[in-house]
Enzyme design. Structure first.
Site, PDB file in Angstrom:
ATOM      1  N   LYS A   1      39.222  16.817  28.025  1.00  0.00           N
ATOM      2  CA  LYS A   1      40.658  16.754  27.718  1.00  0.00           C
ATOM      3  C   LYS A   1      40.768  16.852  26.199  1.00  0.00           C
ATOM      4  CE  LYS A   1      43.283  13.569  30.227  1.00  0.00           C
ATOM      5  NZ  LYS A   1      43.881  12.211  30.406  1.00  0.00           N
TER       6      LYS A   1
ATOM      7  N   ASP B   1      32.252  11.828  33.387  1.00  0.00           N
ATOM      8  CA  ASP B   1      33.328  12.488  34.143  1.00  0.00           C
ATOM      9  C   ASP B   1      34.310  13.208  33.227  1.00  0.00           C
ATOM     10  OD1 ASP B   1      34.244  10.036  33.151  1.00  0.00           O
ATOM     11  OD2 ASP B   1      35.290   9.440  34.979  1.00  0.00           O
TER      12      ASP B   1
ATOM     13  N   GLY C   1      32.676   6.235  36.619  1.00  0.00           N
ATOM     14  CA  GLY C   1      33.306   7.549  36.773  1.00  0.00           C
ATOM     15  C   GLY C   1      32.365   8.712  37.000  1.00  0.00           C
TER      16      GLY C   1
ATOM     17  N   ASP D   1      38.085  12.081  26.741  1.00  0.00           N
ATOM     18  CA  ASP D   1      39.502  12.093  26.383  1.00  0.00           C
ATOM     19  C   ASP D   1      39.613  11.866  24.868  1.00  0.00           C
ATOM     20  OD1 ASP D   1      42.245  11.821  26.298  1.00  0.00           O
ATOM     21  OD2 ASP D   1      42.318   9.948  27.422  1.00  0.00           O
TER      22      ASP D   1
HETATM   23  P1  IMP Z   1      37.588   8.199  25.894  1.00  0.00           P
HETATM   24  O1  IMP Z   1      37.075   9.591  25.702  1.00  0.00           O
HETATM   25  O2  IMP Z   1      36.880   7.171  25.084  1.00  0.00           O
HETATM   26  O3  IMP Z   1      39.079   8.141  25.713  1.00  0.00           O
HETATM   27  O4  IMP Z   1      37.333   7.677  27.331  1.00  0.00           O
HETATM   28  C1  IMP Z   1      37.207   8.432  28.417  1.00  0.00           C
HETATM   29  C2  IMP Z   1      37.367   7.514  29.609  1.00  0.00           C
HETATM   30  O5  IMP Z   1      38.764   7.266  29.826  1.00  0.00           O
HETATM   31  C3  IMP Z   1      36.851   8.180  30.842  1.00  0.00           C
HETATM   32  O6  IMP Z   1      35.523   7.835  31.081  1.00  0.00           O
HETATM   33  C4  IMP Z   1      37.801   7.698  31.905  1.00  0.00           C
HETATM   34  O7  IMP Z   1      37.295   6.491  32.450  1.00  0.00           O
HETATM   35  C5  IMP Z   1      39.076   7.396  31.188  1.00  0.00           C
HETATM   36  N1  IMP Z   1      40.097   8.472  31.337  1.00  0.00           N
HETATM   37  C6  IMP Z   1      40.490   9.361  30.415  1.00  0.00           C
HETATM   38  N2  IMP Z   1      41.437  10.169  30.885  1.00  0.00           N
HETATM   39  C7  IMP Z   1      41.647   9.788  32.168  1.00  0.00           C
HETATM   40  C8  IMP Z   1      42.526  10.262  33.215  1.00  0.00           C
HETATM   41  O8  IMP Z   1      43.319  11.211  33.071  1.00  0.00           O
HETATM   42  N3  IMP Z   1      42.442   9.621  34.423  1.00  0.00           N
HETATM   43  C9  IMP Z   1      41.594   8.579  34.631  1.00  0.00           C
HETATM   44  N4  IMP Z   1      40.751   8.116  33.690  1.00  0.00           N
HETATM   45  C10 IMP Z   1      40.783   8.709  32.458  1.00  0.00           C
HETATM   46 MG    MG Z   2      34.706   6.762  32.515  1.00  0.00          MG
END
Ligand code: IMP
Ligand code: MG
Length: 181
Positions: free
Chosen positions: A131, A100, A44, A103
């Site tokens: 996010k 990128d 990403g 979340d």
């Molecule tokens: P987290 O913070 O561990 O939930 O992971 C983040 C990862 O989830 C990012 O690196 C993205 O690959 C994926 N991700 C989170 N939100 C989105 C979205 O809205 N669209 C696509 N990929 C997302």
């Molecule tokens: Mg990612």
């Protein structure tokens, strides 16, 4: 392609302008560093990293890490795992993790802790998108590009079933078109 999006959140021009500002943040933050390494999470971070480094003037190394992602966008199966490790040793170096999107915060929290065990001089995290409403673990980034709502987005590195990472804009993807990808 664009018809599969509910709306465009950031255009190519807006993204490129913000990347320039983020590069200035890197230049300022690391102006006294003599051993900076930028670490991108594959896949990403690729478009963001490529855009960012055009305006980074501090001399640095570049490396990448591949982390397994959890299926289906949920977080139920826990800790992400390293699929491809760094080629470089980070001991005693200034590490800037480039991502990128943050979340839930799970991926970066674990990656940051892992890199910490390798005794870098410092570790910071720069993400293009934050996010914040999606957070389930306590994790703060050092710098972000855009604060985004808790909706499913794609483009500029963010994928729909592995596709659409190449789009030069970022938009809210209409999930009724998921089966197209
Ligand atoms: P987290 O913070 O561990 O939930 O992971 C983040 C990862 O989830 C990012 O690196 C993205 O690959 C994926 N991700 C989170 N939100 C989105 C979205 O809205 N669209 C696509 N990929 C997302
Ligand atoms: Mg990612």
């Amino acid at each position: 392609m664009k018809e599969h999006f509910k709306r465009i959140l950031y255009t190519q021009e807006q993204i490129e302008a913000r990347c320039k500002e983020l590069a200035q943040w890197v230049n300022e933050t690391y102006k006294d560093s003599d051993d900076l390494i930028l670490i991108g999470l594959l896949k990403g971070s690729v478009p963001f990293m490529a855009q960012l480094i055009k305006d980074v003037t501090v001399v640095h190394d570049l490396d990448f890490l591949t982390v397994s992602s959890y299926e289906g966008g949920t977080t139920s199966n826990g800790a992400p795992k390293i699929v491809m490790d760094l080629a470089n040793d980070v001991t005693g170096r200034d590490v800037l993790i480039v991502e990128d999107i943050v979340d839930t915060g799970r991926t970066l929290k674990i990656i940051k802790e892992l890199i910490h065990t390798r005794n870098p001089k410092s570790i910071k995290v720069l993400t293009l998108l934050d996010k914040k409403e999606g957070r389930v673990v306590d994790f703060k980034v050092d710098k972000f590009g855009f604060d985004i709502p808790n909706v499913f987005i794609a483009g500029f590195g963010l994928d729909v079933n592995g596709k659409l990472r190449n789009l030069p804009y970022i938009g809210e993807f209409d999930t009724k078109y998921l089966d197209k990808y």
